[in-house]
Enzyme design. Sequence first.
Site, PDB file in Angstrom:
ATOM      1  N   ASP A  12      -0.152   0.966   1.816  1.00 34.95           N
ATOM      2  CA  ASP A  12      -0.397  -0.469   1.996  1.00 34.95           C
ATOM      3  C   ASP A  12      -1.664  -0.836   1.224  1.00 34.95           C
ATOM      4  OD1 ASP A  12       0.045  -3.100   3.178  1.00 34.95           O
ATOM      5  OD2 ASP A  12      -1.749  -2.718   4.341  1.00 34.95           O
ATOM      6  N   CYS A  75       4.208  -2.463   2.801  1.00 35.62           N
ATOM      7  CA  CYS A  75       3.490  -3.660   2.360  1.00 35.62           C
ATOM      8  C   CYS A  75       4.523  -4.605   1.755  1.00 35.62           C
ATOM      9  CB  CYS A  75       2.463  -3.245   1.303  1.00 35.62           C
ATOM     10  SG  CYS A  75       1.615  -4.618   0.519  1.00 35.62           S
ATOM     11  N   GLU A 161      -8.829  -7.848   7.237  1.00 38.03           N
ATOM     12  CA  GLU A 161      -9.532  -6.796   6.492  1.00 38.03           C
ATOM     13  C   GLU A 161     -11.037  -6.830   6.791  1.00 38.03           C
ATOM     14  OE1 GLU A 161      -8.557  -4.234   4.110  1.00 38.03           O
ATOM     15  OE2 GLU A 161      -6.623  -4.540   5.083  1.00 38.03           O
ATOM     16  N   CYS A 195       4.346  -9.824   6.802  1.00 39.32           N
ATOM     17  CA  CYS A 195       3.215  -9.119   6.201  1.00 39.32           C
ATOM     18  C   CYS A 195       2.787  -8.103   7.250  1.00 39.32           C
ATOM     19  CB  CYS A 195       2.073 -10.083   5.899  1.00 39.32           C
ATOM     20  SG  CYS A 195       0.523  -9.248   5.477  1.00 39.32           S
ATOM     21  N   HIS A 197       0.144  -6.746   7.922  1.00 44.00           N
ATOM     22  CA  HIS A 197      -1.141  -6.997   8.592  1.00 44.00           C
ATOM     23  C   HIS A 197      -0.981  -7.895   9.829  1.00 44.00           C
ATOM     24  CE1 HIS A 197      -3.064  -5.523   4.912  1.00 44.00           C
ATOM     25  NE2 HIS A 197      -4.259  -5.696   5.453  1.00 44.00           N
TER      26      HIS A 197
HETATM   27  N1  DGL Z   1       0.070  -5.924   4.337  1.00 46.02           N
HETATM   28  C1  DGL Z   1       0.519  -6.407   3.112  1.00 46.02           C
HETATM   29  C2  DGL Z   1       1.823  -7.133   3.183  1.00 46.02           C
HETATM   30  O1  DGL Z   1       2.649  -6.752   4.011  1.00 46.02           O
HETATM   31  C3  DGL Z   1      -0.477  -6.888   2.091  1.00 46.02           C
HETATM   32  C4  DGL Z   1      -1.377  -7.977   2.388  1.00 46.02           C
HETATM   33  C5  DGL Z   1      -2.378  -8.240   1.284  1.00 46.02           C
HETATM   34  O2  DGL Z   1      -2.995  -7.287   0.796  1.00 46.02           O
HETATM   35  O3  DGL Z   1      -2.537  -9.398   0.904  1.00 46.02           O
HETATM   36  O4  DGL Z   1       2.106  -8.030   2.436  1.00 46.02           O
END
Ligand code: DGL
Length: 276
Positions: A12, A75, A161, A195, A197
């Site tokens: 990721d 990701c 983050e 996402c 995150h």
């Molecule tokens: N966690 C990632 C996703 O699923 C990336 C987020 C990022 O770095 O902007 O898109």
Amino acid sequence: MNSNTSPIGIFDSGFGGLTVFKEIEKLLPQYDYLYLGDNARAPYGPRSFETVYHYTREAVQWFFDQGCPLVLLACNTASAKALKNIQQLDLPKMADPTRRVLGVIRPTTEVLGQFTQTGKVGVLGTSGTVRSNSYPIEMEKYWPDVEVFQQACPLWVPLIESNEHEGDGADYFVKKYLDQLFAQEKGIDTLLLGCTHYPLLLPKLKQHIPAHVTLVAQGEIVAKSLVDYLDRHPEMEARLSKGGDHRFCTTDDPLGFRKQAEVILGREIKAAGVHL
Ligand code: DGL
């Protein structure tokens, strides 16, 4: 560990992939894993197609150099912007074209339509994922009767983050993007956290989302799909080492990574710093 076998690579841009890894290690604890967060270059969301492709290809090469035969891009942004090129252009030209790189968008869209009654699904994602249109394109293949409404949430990953996602300041941006999504269509009854995150924002999201809306996170879906993949590909399964060794690497500060990863995973880990 058999010396001809190696860990599964999980990638990721930063911490988000840990929300997927957490579910994978529940379902498949017997395998060895190597996790890499490219925290030094996160977020990927606002970056161009070329940049995300370049960063992701470097990460995949790093996993291959460590011996991983199978790499999961946990990701959405990397899956949306780099996976196809890596699978179709890069892999066939590499020394060992039998290695595999998987993503998270296909397994998610395969099941997403089953959650909606109204036939209207909202997808929250990074600007890159939304701009790529990957979700509407894939949903059209599996669920042609379901309408997809997308909303980019560019400030959510930076909040996570920088470990600000539980603070009061986060509420403003959580509400802002949700309002923008529901302004597009009030009949949305299913909301995908597109996402990896975003599950870290779940406590805040639950405060601002109408109770009748089903929230779908990807961790469990992707983990089940990996179980299925390994069942269908015994030749790949045989190349994976088993011993329950779970290693974590970051392109940024390993101490900072360890602290935040331990909160997400709910256990102690060790982390190493690497350069791509
Ligand atoms: N966690 C990632 C996703 O699923 C990336 C987020 C990022 O770095 O902007 O898109």
